[in-house]
Design an enzyme around this catalytic site. Sequence first.
Site, short mmCIF file in Angstrom:
data_model
loop_
_atom_site.label_atom_id
_atom_site.label_comp_id
_atom_site.label_asym_id
_atom_site.label_seq_id
_atom_site.Cartn_x
_atom_site.Cartn_y
_atom_site.Cartn_z
N ASP A 6 2.80 11.21 8.76
CA ASP A 6 1.70 11.45 7.84
C ASP A 6 0.32 11.14 8.43
OD1 ASP A 6 2.25 8.75 7.78
OD2 ASP A 6 2.37 8.56 5.59
N ARG A 7 0.28 10.44 9.59
CA ARG A 7 -1.01 10.15 10.21
C ARG A 7 -1.26 11.06 11.41
NH1 ARG A 7 -2.19 3.75 10.31
NH2 ARG A 7 -1.42 3.32 8.21
N THR A 13 -7.64 1.98 -1.09
CA THR A 13 -6.80 2.35 0.06
C THR A 13 -5.37 2.62 -0.40
OG1 THR A 13 -8.15 1.15 1.63
CG2 THR A 13 -5.83 1.44 2.19
N LYS A 48 -0.40 12.31 2.85
CA LYS A 48 -1.19 12.77 3.98
C LYS A 48 -0.26 13.51 4.94
CE LYS A 48 -1.22 8.02 5.87
NZ LYS A 48 -0.87 7.08 4.79
N THR A 55 0.83 -1.21 0.00
CA THR A 55 0.00 0.00 0.00
C THR A 55 0.86 1.26 0.00
OG1 THR A 55 -1.55 -1.26 1.37
CG2 THR A 55 -2.00 1.08 1.11
N ASP A 87 6.29 8.36 10.63
CA ASP A 87 6.82 9.23 9.60
C ASP A 87 6.01 10.50 9.41
OD1 ASP A 87 4.73 7.67 8.59
OD2 ASP A 87 5.48 7.78 6.54
N SER A 127 6.54 3.55 8.62
CA SER A 127 5.39 4.33 9.07
C SER A 127 4.96 4.03 10.50
CB SER A 127 4.25 4.09 8.08
OG SER A 127 3.26 5.03 8.28
N HIS A 128 3.74 3.49 10.64
CA HIS A 128 3.18 3.26 11.97
C HIS A 128 3.59 1.90 12.54
CE1 HIS A 128 0.83 1.45 8.88
NE2 HIS A 128 0.30 0.62 9.76
N ARG A 184 -8.80 -6.77 7.40
CA ARG A 184 -9.44 -5.58 7.97
C ARG A 184 -10.93 -5.62 7.63
NH1 ARG A 184 -4.96 -2.96 9.54
NH2 ARG A 184 -3.31 -2.35 8.08
N ARG A 238 7.83 -2.82 2.64
CA ARG A 238 7.79 -2.88 4.11
C ARG A 238 8.07 -4.29 4.58
NH1 ARG A 238 3.28 0.87 6.68
NH2 ARG A 238 4.21 2.19 5.08
N GLU A 288 -8.27 9.16 4.77
CA GLU A 288 -8.48 7.73 4.97
C GLU A 288 -8.87 7.50 6.42
OE1 GLU A 288 -5.82 5.10 2.28
OE2 GLU A 288 -4.48 6.39 3.38
N GLU A 289 -9.63 6.43 6.64
CA GLU A 289 -10.06 6.10 7.99
C GLU A 289 -8.88 5.76 8.90
OE1 GLU A 289 -9.40 2.77 8.98
OE2 GLU A 289 -8.56 2.54 6.95
N SER A 290 -7.74 5.42 8.29
CA SER A 290 -6.57 5.00 9.05
C SER A 290 -5.78 6.20 9.59
CB SER A 290 -5.68 4.13 8.17
OG SER A 290 -5.35 4.84 6.98
N ASP A 296 2.09 9.60 13.56
CA ASP A 296 2.74 8.29 13.48
C ASP A 296 4.24 8.43 13.20
OD1 ASP A 296 2.72 9.01 10.79
OD2 ASP A 296 2.35 6.97 10.10
N LYS A 343 9.81 4.07 1.17
CA LYS A 343 8.77 4.63 0.30
C LYS A 343 9.47 5.35 -0.85
CE LYS A 343 5.27 5.42 3.93
NZ LYS A 343 4.42 6.42 4.63
#
Length: 540
Positions: free
Chosen positions: A281-282, A344, A376, A18, A279, A113-114, A495, A22, A363-365, A277, A126
């Site tokens: 972005d969240r 997603t 983001k 995504t 990096d 990321s997270h 999910r 990773r 996004e919901e995440s 998070d 990334k």
Amino acid sequence: MTIKTVSTTPYDDQKMGTAGLRKKSKVVMQENYVENFVQSIFNVIGDAKGKVYVLGGDGRFYNDIAIQKIIKIAAANGVSKLIIGRNGYVSTPAASHIILMNKLDGGFVLSASHNPGGINGDFGIKYANQSGGQAPSQISDKIYQESKNIREYKIYESEDIDLSELGTQKLGDMTIEVIDPVKDYAAMMEQIFDFNALRQLFAKGFRMKFDAMNAVTGPYAVKIFEEMLGAEKGSVINAKPLPDFGGLHPDPNLVYAKELINIMNGKDAPDFGAANDGDGDRNMILGQNFFVSPSDSLAIITDNYALIPAYKDGIFGVARSAATSTAVCRVGAARNLPCYEVPTGWKYFVNLMDSKRITFCGEESFGTGSSHIREKDGIWAVLFWLSIIAATGKSVAEITKAHWQKYGRTYYIRNDYEGVPTEVADKLMADLEAKLPTLKGKSFGAYTVSEAAPFIYNDPVDGSSTKNGLIIKFANDSRIIYRLSGTGSSGATIRVYNEQYKKDDLTGDSAEVLKPLAALAAEIAEITLRTGKTKADVTT
Ligand code: VG1
Ligand code: CO
């Protein structure tokens, strides 16, 4: 100093998911693993002469080793210049901004990321192109093919490069510019938002806590919230980036941002809480004893665009990933804004932003952002919320409840079933997909299926088509979506996204309201039967 050509054996698992490649840190630490992947990218790019890239990471374990490898491979492949964040740090949103501001050819952000870091945690890379966003699947697929056939890579033989001082140096013909990764990003934020209004808010005694989770946003948050806006010292917690994130799982949600949750739910809580998070972005947004679901946050931000200087003259439209609740589209409909639904992954928003179809997306995440960059942006979302508070004088809870009054409330919960054997998860999804046509019209108690189909996105700009997840819609304004995670590093994560819209009945507890739907979701997909799990591992 010379350029060496090294022969290598390909790995067969260097497929980006995504958001980039990773893997477990120990996988990435295998001989030539990073080298193979990065050389595969350069092979697909072709001639790197004249090309300039940004490079940095979230500071996690192996950031320092991988970055030196990438520098030396870039130099050997003829890259003209690398722009690198001091000490090898750059957040994902800041990297996107650096690419766009300087019209670069792309960049590399070293982050999972997270996901947790450390030798037993995860590492990732990334890869962004000149759009400022992560390479689309058409390109990442080519890189994957290349990585399966790679036989050699080129690397500059030299001492490690010192990244601790700002300034310019050379590695062969390549220029390396070490920059302050915060400065230009902070300046961009000042262009978008009314910093004077925010300074007045803090001058009046407004208190916030921002949890950087020992990851990359600490220096950004201290600079912007404490130094530029005057939030009291100590407003940013876990502010120092650490290679293992101090043992934290840098995922800003109700499960992992424990320290912040306790502060916000405790005595003498500050007015506002937020976390980012690994990096940057969240984001998670909190009030006193109050959580804003990311899907609601996107809807509320959209409804308030006119309060922000950069957007006051209007926005083009909005978009959400299919799994994100429909709340933002209700705002779109009321305000005559198109509302797009994409798979997603932030890369699917890039074409919509480039073609001026949308300005905001989410996004919901816990991802929210706008076309100021092509990723983001956690700090942007926090500044947006602070701006709404400054302009309205209302609390986080008051703003959210007023939004529900106006539009109704979209109850939302995501259940994650983690560590499922890949074959089990793949079979579950395949069997469920095969069963979808038989569900239409069927009633399960109060829930009558109105639609059941895979989600297929046809990109209006490049014509590509992507299938991502399975959607079941019910006649009573509720939905279930199933999909497999594309960011895990071991086994599969299923999910299951549940949502139910209510025009009235605004004050319920999400978990309670969605209990029957979540149970139905598990039943339809035979989760317990197939995975042995009687409940989700993580609920957000
Ligand atoms: C997850 C989220 C997705 C997000 C992606 C990258 O992907 O669900 O919304 O874009 O992580 O986030 P998946 O495939 O595991 O569901 V980040 O903060 O890694 O860039
Ligand atoms: Co992230």
